[in-house]
Design a protein around this motif. Structure first.
Motif, short mmCIF file in Angstrom:
data_model
loop_
_atom_site.label_atom_id
_atom_site.label_comp_id
_atom_site.label_asym_id
_atom_site.label_seq_id
_atom_site.Cartn_x
_atom_site.Cartn_y
_atom_site.Cartn_z
N LYS A 14 0.96 -1.12 -0.08
CA LYS A 14 0.11 0.12 0.01
C LYS A 14 1.12 1.36 0.01
O LYS A 14 0.62 2.24 -0.61
N VAL A 15 1.87 1.19 0.85
CA VAL A 15 2.78 2.58 1.04
C VAL A 15 3.50 2.58 -0.43
O VAL A 15 3.85 3.89 -0.76
N SER A 16 4.19 1.60 -0.87
CA SER A 16 5.01 1.66 -1.93
C SER A 16 4.56 2.29 -3.10
O SER A 16 5.03 2.61 -4.17
N HIS A 17 2.93 1.99 -3.29
CA HIS A 17 2.30 2.66 -4.33
C HIS A 17 1.64 3.84 -4.07
O HIS A 17 0.94 4.36 -5.00
N SER A 18 1.92 4.55 -3.02
CA SER A 18 1.22 5.69 -2.57
C SER A 18 1.91 6.84 -3.11
O SER A 18 3.34 6.79 -3.12
N TRP A 91 -0.89 9.18 8.27
CA TRP A 91 -1.39 8.82 7.07
C TRP A 91 -1.52 7.11 7.09
O TRP A 91 -2.60 6.49 6.31
N ILE A 92 -0.65 6.60 7.49
CA ILE A 92 -0.47 4.85 7.64
C ILE A 92 -1.86 4.37 8.23
O ILE A 92 -2.54 3.80 7.80
N PHE A 93 -2.28 5.29 9.46
CA PHE A 93 -3.24 4.85 10.00
C PHE A 93 -4.58 5.48 9.78
O PHE A 93 -5.80 4.92 9.77
N GLY A 94 -4.53 6.64 9.48
CA GLY A 94 -5.82 7.67 9.20
C GLY A 94 -6.12 7.32 7.97
O GLY A 94 -7.46 7.43 7.67
N ARG A 95 -5.43 6.82 6.90
CA ARG A 95 -6.04 6.58 5.48
C ARG A 95 -6.90 5.45 5.53
O ARG A 95 -7.87 5.70 4.61
N GLU A 96 -6.88 4.68 6.40
CA GLU A 96 -7.73 3.38 6.30
C GLU A 96 -9.36 4.18 6.87
O GLU A 96 -10.29 3.34 6.28
#
Lengths: 261, 307
Positions: A14-18, A91-96
């Motif tokens: 998820k992170v690597s494609h953001s 971002w990692i937690f809030g994006r969900e």
């Protein structure tokens, strides 16, 4: 271990494609480049004479030698790191929540605690990567500008202090993750980061920074012997306890809260 | 028959709002249970409680004999779900989104991704980023995520949202076939009775958080009311004539009136004879059957959209 590995791979994907990864990389590259340019201005009075406001800012950098430049990098990772790492965790937690994908992570054969832990691991890797970029670009700029006062001792001391400060700042991402859940998005944790950053400045000036978790990494960068700015053993305990409280709070929130997004 | 989903007096209270009240459901293996209610009736809250996403204020839910709670990860192995509007990671493609679900469900066979893409007719969109999908294809992706592991239980919240008529038909056929051929238990919520009644084997109607009716679908038609609609050139006189014969009429729109009497509905010819003999021959005589939507609205106490 398989659970953590699986969850880590998914979070990594998820992170690597953001776009966010690239935005933070650009930001953490740009900041040390600007610092290097400031040092360049300081070292060339004929340029600073023409640059007015920029020259005034550059003069704040003091001695244009390697110990001073390392000092600036240390302070950068303590302050910009607090914002940057906080943003990464938010971002990692809030994006969900903001992307409303949280519900897809809730009723799975993998425990929610593994997903939370994997998210923290990805955040740690991401933040350490940003730390490395900041120091690497900083060192390259320092060499390019031709800063004086380089020695092996200065390098080892500078790097050790840099990564210790970076690690201390990294410990403070866990409460941000908690607020990402509590606030169900990215805005609340970002607000939390900004508030703690402002508070840390005032509390440090008031002389209580050693007991306020968000001021502690900054105090670690202050030269030893500065009055009212020293850390105590309890400061490290406070930092670790804050990290643990954030981690356990995030786990508990994922496990027990009502999930609507 | 084995009960797969059961709830006992399940309730959820949000401060002053009782979203779900004492809900007791029993869904049997292989059933397609249509869970109907207006928006805000408590359907999604119930589904979220069934999936351990929100905690019940009181009562309990069991799936496959196991109590639903957030820590019971084994429970979710055999359950596929879709809650409200499906969302996906916008920067990832359809395939990458499904690959994430495959890994999180510990499915070793990588071909399941291709299989579900094919099954949900997403092949031409497999490499398209989720943010560029139409609403209908996003819904298909949501269903693909729910069905990638061939679950024995499907819990679907409004799965037809955003689908075109062909897509709705396709999903209906797919769910019917899963239920009939593979014994999959389907719990499906909707606010459209007409759609769900076409393939659900049992229907539960929830209103204001309470389960107000459960019906086997084969009995649904019988429950729909019939009426005899009459139109004459002198409705006032016609109604007087019918009233003298103990037939109560209710005036409706378009200068018509209705009779609910079973004998009148069974013998419209006698009504016609009666009216002709009294000099008010009917210009229209029609037995109409209440449609399923009207039945649904009548059951929850709403007529013509207003209470």
């Amino acid at each position: 271990m398989k659970n953590i590995y699986v969850a880590f791979c998914c979070e990594y994907k998820k992170v690597s494609h953001s776009k966010m990864l690239w935005i933070t990389i650009v930001l953490f590259t740009f900041i040390p480049m600007m610092m290097g340019l400031m040092i360049y201005v300081v070292r060339h009075p004929e340029i600073s004479a023409k640059m007015g406001l920029i020259a005034a800012k550059a003069s704040l950098f003091g001695n244009a030698d390697w110990p001073a430049f390392f000092g600036i990098l240390h302070q950068s990772v303590a302050t910009i790191g607090l914002i940057g790492y906080g943003f990464v965790a938010a971002w990692i937690f809030g994006r969900e929540h903001s992307e409303r994908t949280m519900k897809d992570l809730i009723a799975l054969p993998i425990s929610r605690s593994y997903i939370v832990t994997a998210k923290f691991l990805v955040a740690i890797v991401w933040c350490l990567f940003l730390s490395v970029i900041l120091i690497a670009v900083g060192l390259m700029m320092g060499k390019w500008v031709g800063i004086s006062g380089w020695s092996h001792e200065v390098f080892v001391h500078g790097m050790t202090k840099y990564f210790v400060t970076s690690f201390m700042t990294l410990l403070l991402i866990t409460p941000v993750a908690f607020f990402a859940g509590y606030g169900r998005g990215i805005i609340v944790p970002i607000g939390f980061v900004i508030i703690t950053l402002i508070l840390s400045q005032f509390i440090a000036i008031a002389g209580f920074g050693a007991f306020f978790p968000w001021a502690i990494p900054g105090l670690n960068t202050v030269p030893e012997g500065t009055e009212g700015m020293q850390l105590f053993p309890i400061s490290y305990v406070i930092l670790v306890l804050t990290c643990l409280a954030g981690y356990l709070g995030t786990l508990a929130w994922w496990r027990f809260a009502d999930h609507h997004s | 028959m084995e009960e797969i989903i059961t709830t006992e007096k399940l309730s959820k209270q949000y401060k002053d709002v009782l979203a779900v009240s004492d809900l007791s459901l029993h869904v049997r293996k292989g059933e397609i249970y249509g869970f109907l209610g207006l928006n805000g009736a408590g359907k999604t809250t119930t589904i979220r409680m069934l999936l351990g996403m929100i905690n019940a204020t009181s009562g309990s839910a069991h799936i496959n004999g196991m109590k639903v709670h957030a820590g019971n990860t084994n429970l979710w192995k055999d359950i596929g779900y879709l809650v409200e509007v499906p969302y996906a990671y916008s920067e990832l493609t359809v395939r990458e989104n499904l690959e994430i679900v495959r890994r999180l469900r510990f499915l070793d066979d990588k071909h399941v991704v291709d299989a579900i893409i094919d099954r949900l007719n997403l092949t031409q969109y497999a490499h398209r980023k989720a943010k560029n999908l139409s609403l209908g294809n996003a819904q298909r992706l949501g269903l693909a995520k729910a069905m990638i592991h061939n679950p024995q239980i499907l819990i679907l919240d409004e799965p037809s949202n955003g689908l075109d008529p062909a897509g709705i038909y396709e999903i209906r056929e797919l769910l019917t076939s899963l239920s009939k051929d593979q014994g999959v238990t389907v719990f499906i919520s909707s606010h459209i009775l007409g759609e769900v009644s076409r393939f659900a084997t049992r229907i539960g109607i929830i209103h204001e958080g309470k389960l107000i009716k459960e019906i086997n679908s084969e009995h649904l038609e019988q429950l729909c009311k019939k009426r005899l609609r009459v139109k004459t050139k002198n409705n006032i006189l016609a109604r007087e004539v019918l009233l003298q014969n103990n037939l109560i009429c209710e005036e409706i729109h378009d200068n018509m009136f209705e009779l609910e009497s079973e004998s009148a509905i069974a013998n419209p010819d006698e009504i016609a004879t009666l009216l002709v003999n009294k000099g008010v021959p009917p210009t229209m005589l029609n037995v109409v059957e209440e449609d399923l939507e009207s039945y649904f609205l009548r059951t929850i106490g709403i007529k013509g959209g207003a209470k």
